[in-house]
Design a protein around this motif. Structure first.
Motif, PDB file in Angstrom:
ATOM      1  N   THR A  13      48.441   9.609  14.759  1.00 29.06           N
ATOM      2  CA  THR A  13      49.208   8.641  15.530  1.00 29.06           C
ATOM      3  C   THR A  13      50.018   8.024  14.524  1.00 29.06           C
ATOM      4  O   THR A  13      51.212   7.264  14.893  1.00 29.06           O
ATOM      5  N   ALA A  14      49.583   7.497  13.074  1.00 25.93           N
ATOM      6  CA  ALA A  14      50.312   6.922  12.031  1.00 25.93           C
ATOM      7  C   ALA A  14      51.726   7.578  11.855  1.00 25.93           C
ATOM      8  O   ALA A  14      52.611   6.872  11.612  1.00 25.93           O
ATOM      9  N   LEU A  15      51.631   8.888  11.757  1.00 28.21           N
ATOM     10  CA  LEU A  15      52.907   9.499  11.655  1.00 28.21           C
ATOM     11  C   LEU A  15      53.902   9.262  12.856  1.00 28.21           C
ATOM     12  O   LEU A  15      54.967   9.090  12.372  1.00 28.21           O
ATOM     13  N   GLU A  16      53.453   9.210  13.874  1.00 29.91           N
ATOM     14  CA  GLU A  16      54.457   8.841  15.036  1.00 29.91           C
ATOM     15  C   GLU A  16      54.888   7.441  14.853  1.00 29.91           C
ATOM     16  O   GLU A  16      56.180   7.198  14.980  1.00 29.91           O
ATOM     17  N   VAL A  17      54.133   6.395  14.522  1.00 29.66           N
ATOM     18  CA  VAL A  17      54.516   5.010  14.175  1.00 29.66           C
ATOM     19  C   VAL A  17      55.454   5.232  13.032  1.00 29.66           C
ATOM     20  O   VAL A  17      56.572   4.656  13.371  1.00 29.66           O
ATOM     21  N   ALA A  18      55.098   5.851  11.859  1.00 32.59           N
ATOM     22  CA  ALA A  18      55.980   5.961  10.783  1.00 32.59           C
ATOM     23  C   ALA A  18      57.261   6.650  11.015  1.00 32.59           C
ATOM     24  O   ALA A  18      58.378   6.544  10.375  1.00 32.59           O
ATOM     25  N   ALA A  19      57.451   7.580  12.167  1.00 32.89           N
ATOM     26  CA  ALA A  19      58.608   8.431  12.294  1.00 32.89           C
ATOM     27  C   ALA A  19      59.845   7.544  12.510  1.00 32.89           C
ATOM     28  O   ALA A  19      61.068   8.107  12.302  1.00 32.89           O
ATOM     29  N   GLY A  20      59.746   6.420  12.994  1.00 35.16           N
ATOM     30  CA  GLY A  20      61.030   5.575  13.355  1.00 35.16           C
ATOM     31  C   GLY A  20      61.241   4.454  12.237  1.00 35.16           C
ATOM     32  O   GLY A  20      60.590   4.513  11.219  1.00 35.16           O
ATOM     33  N   LEU A  46      56.033   8.448   5.762  1.00 32.56           N
ATOM     34  CA  LEU A  46      55.030   9.336   6.678  1.00 32.56           C
ATOM     35  C   LEU A  46      53.932   9.542   5.788  1.00 32.56           C
ATOM     36  O   LEU A  46      52.662   9.507   6.387  1.00 32.56           O
ATOM     37  N   THR A  47      53.874  10.107   4.490  1.00 36.85           N
ATOM     38  CA  THR A  47      52.780  10.176   3.614  1.00 36.85           C
ATOM     39  C   THR A  47      52.001   8.866   3.487  1.00 36.85           C
ATOM     40  O   THR A  47      50.654   8.871   3.715  1.00 36.85           O
ATOM     41  N   LEU A  48      52.575   7.640   3.380  1.00 36.11           N
ATOM     42  CA  LEU A  48      51.975   6.435   3.388  1.00 36.11           C
ATOM     43  C   LEU A  48      51.125   6.074   4.435  1.00 36.11           C
ATOM     44  O   LEU A  48      49.848   5.658   4.412  1.00 36.11           O
ATOM     45  N   ALA A  49      51.842   6.353   5.814  1.00 34.50           N
ATOM     46  CA  ALA A  49      51.094   5.882   6.697  1.00 34.50           C
ATOM     47  C   ALA A  49      49.769   6.900   6.988  1.00 34.50           C
ATOM     48  O   ALA A  49      48.838   6.337   7.489  1.00 34.50           O
TER      49      ALA A  49
END
Length: 453
Positions: free
Chosen positions: A97-104, A314-317
Motif C-alpha cells: 500500500t505504501a508503494l501505491e501511495v509513493a508511486a505518485g 518507493l524504497t523509503l515508503a
C-alpha cells in the motif's frame, strides 16, 4: 475437389482486430506495443491455420500479458524463506500500500508546513531509529554491498582495513567482500588463519594506516571444528572503530536464530557501525542499512558518493511501512507453527489425491539469503510426483518447489494460506498436461530439506 480458400484473404485486417473493445482497453493498461505484439502473433497463427479468422481477437486477448512487465508472480514453495532468485523478501500488505501511495507525487523531500525543502525520507529514518535505539543515527542506501562500500570509501580510502582471514567471504553471484573494499581504494590486511583468529592477531597488525577493523558475518557457510573468532566486544578494545557487516538485517535477537548477529546487540557490544540488508530478515525492500555512531553516520550521509547510492521514494515508503506496520511475511514465516503447516498440507493432499498421488510430509525449511546458515526450521510440505516440477513452473502462476529423492516437495512455510487454492489449481492444471503422473508410485519417505539457495 474445390480449392481451399486462401487464408490471406480471410485473415482480418490488423486495424479491425485492434478495434476490439477488449484490446482498446488493454492498450490503456499495457501500452500499444504489447497489444500490437499480441495481435501480430494472433494474425500469424491465423495465417498458419491455427486460429479461425473469427477468433483472432479472442486469441490476441488470450495472449496479452497480465501486466506491463516481464516479471511474473511466483508462489515460493521451495522452503527457503529468503530466496534470492525469487526476489528475497516478499513485502507486507502495508508495504505494498505504501508503494501505491509513493508511486505518485509525494512530500519525500518537501516540508508541507513551510513549503520549503525538507529532510529526505524522514519518516523511514525515524522508524529505523525507533527500531534500533542503540544506534546514534541511521542512514539508508540502495543495498547491503553499497552500505559497506560507502563505509570503506569514506573511512578507509588509501588506508588499511583489518579483517580475519576466515571472513574474506564471497557473497552471491561471485561478488567477493575483499574485491568490493579494494574497488573503493581500501587495502585489506588479513589476520589470523582460515579457521582461527585471536585478539592478539589484530593487535599485532595494528599501525597508523589502519582505519577500522571489519567483522564480517559468514554468508551461506559454517566453519566447524577447531575454530576461534573474536567477538565484537573484544574487538572494540582496539584503538580503531569496529565495523560489523551482519548481512541478514536482523535488528534484534530472535529466539529461533540464537546465533544470528543482530544490529542492536552488535551496537551494544561496541561496534561503531553496523551494515545490513533490508530485504532479508527485516522483510522489507532491497536497501542497505547503516546504523551506529552519530558522527560517523553524519559523515557517511554527507559524503559525495552517498548521492550515487541514494534510495528512491518507493524504497523509503516500503521500508517505513515494513518497520511500522504489521509483521511482514519473512518474520511471520520464522515463527510459523509446523503443526498448522502440516494441517494445510494434509487438506491439500486430500483434495488432490483423486487427481495425482499426493501426501503431506514434515519438512525442514531454511532461512536463505545468507542468513542463519545451517539452521533448520521445522515445516511441512505437499509431496507430489517429480514429473510435476516443470509443468508447475510453466503455469499461469508458477509454483516453484524442490525435488528430493525422486519427488517434488511444495513446502508451505512461505506460501500464504490464501494461496493454497492457487497451489491446488496449479497442481490440477499441471497434472492434466503430464498424464504420466497418474501412474507414478507413492511418494518416498520424507527426508529433511537443506538450504537450497
Amino acid at each position: 475437389m474445390p480449392d481451399r480458400p486462401d487464408r490471406r484473404r480471410t485473415t482480418p485486417r490488423t486495424d479491425r482486430v485492434l478495434a476490439d473493445p477488449r484490446l482498446r482497453a488493454a492498450a490503456g493498461r499495457l501500452g500499444d506495443r504489447l497489444v500490437k505484439a499480441a495481435v501480430a502473433g494472433a494474425l500469424a497463427r491465423c495465417r498458419a491455420g491455427e486460429v479461425d479468422p473469427a477468433r483472432v481477437a479472442d486469441a490476441a486477448v488470450a495472449a496479452l500479458p497480465a501486466a506491463a512487465t516481464s516479471l511474473r508472480r511466483v508462489v515460493n514453495a521451495t522452503g527457503v524463506i529468503v530466496h534470492t532468485n525469487l526476489g528475497r523478501a516478499p513485502l507486507s500488505p502495508a508495504a505494498v500500500t505504501a508503494l501505491e501511495v509513493a508511486a505518485g507525487a509525494t512530500d519525500v523531500e518537501l516540508d508541507l508546513a513551510t513549503g520549503r525543502r525538507g529532510p529526505r525520507g524522514a519518516g523511514a529514518l525515524a522508524a529505523l531509529r525507533a527500531a534500533v535505539p542503540a544506534a546514534g543515527d541511521v542512514h539508508v542506501v540502495n543495498n547491503g554491498a553499497a552500505a559497506l562500500a560507502l563505509v570503506s570509501l569514506a573511512l578507509a580510502a588509501g588506508r588499511t582495513v583489518l579483517v580475519a582471514r576466515g571472513e574474506m567471504v564471497e557473497i552471491g553471484d561471485g561478488f567477493r567482500i575483499p574485491e568490493l573494499l579494494e574497488s573503493v581504494g581500501a587495502t585489506l590486511r588479513e589476520v589470523g588463519t582460515t579457521n582461527r583468529v585471536r585478539l592478539a592477531d589484530y593487535a599485532a597488525a595494528m599501525d597508523d594506516s589502519v582505519a577500522f577493523v571489519l567483522k564480517v558475518h559468514p554468508s551461506n557457510f559454517v566453519v566447524e571444528g577447531f575454530t576461534a573468532s573474536v567477538p565484537v566486544d573484544e574487538l572494540a578494545t582496539l584503538p580503531v572503530p569496529v565495523v560489523a557487516d551482519i548481512g541478514s538485517g536482523l535488528l534484534a535477537p530472535h529466539p529461533r536464530l540464537p546465533a544470528e548477529p543482530d544490529a542492536a546487540s552488535t551496537l551494544r557490544a561496541g561496534a561503531a557501525l553496523v551494515t545490513a540488508s533490508g530485504d532479508k530478515l527485516l522483510g522489507g525492500p532491497q536497501c542497505g542499512l547503516l546504523l551506529g555512531r552519530a558522527d560517523l553516520v553524519r559523515d557517511l550521509r554527507r559524503h559525495p558518493f552517498a548521492r550515487a547510492l541514494r534510495v528512491d521514494k518507493l524504497t523509503l515508503a516500503a521500508l517505513e511501512a515494513t518497520l511500522t506496520g504489521p509483521v511482514p511475511p519473512v518474520r511471520a514465516a520464522l515463527t510459523a507453527d509446523p503443526a498448522a503447516l502440516l494441517g494445510r498440507a494434509e487438506a491439500l493432499a486430500a483434495r488432490l489425491r483423486p487427481v495425482v498421488p499426493a501426501a503431506a510430509v514434515p519438512s525442514t525449511a531454511a532461512v536463505g539469503g545468507g542468513g542463519a546458515p545451517g539452521v533448520p526450521l521445522p515445516s511441512a510440505a505437499l509431496a507430489l510426483p517429480a514429473a510435476l516440477a516443470a509443468p508447475l513452473r510453466a503455469g499461469p502462476v508458477p509454483v516453484v518447489g524442490h525435488v528430493e529423492r525422486g519427488r517434488l516437495l511444495l513446502d508451505l512455510v512461505m506460501v500464504a494460506p490464501a494461496d493454497d487454492a492457487v497451489v491446488e489449481a496449479a497442481v490440477r492444471a499441471a497434472a492434466a498436461t503430464a498424464p504420466e503422473v497418474a501412474a507414478a508410485g507413492a511418494a518416498a519417505a520424507p527426508v529433511p530439506a537443506t538450504e537450497r539457495s
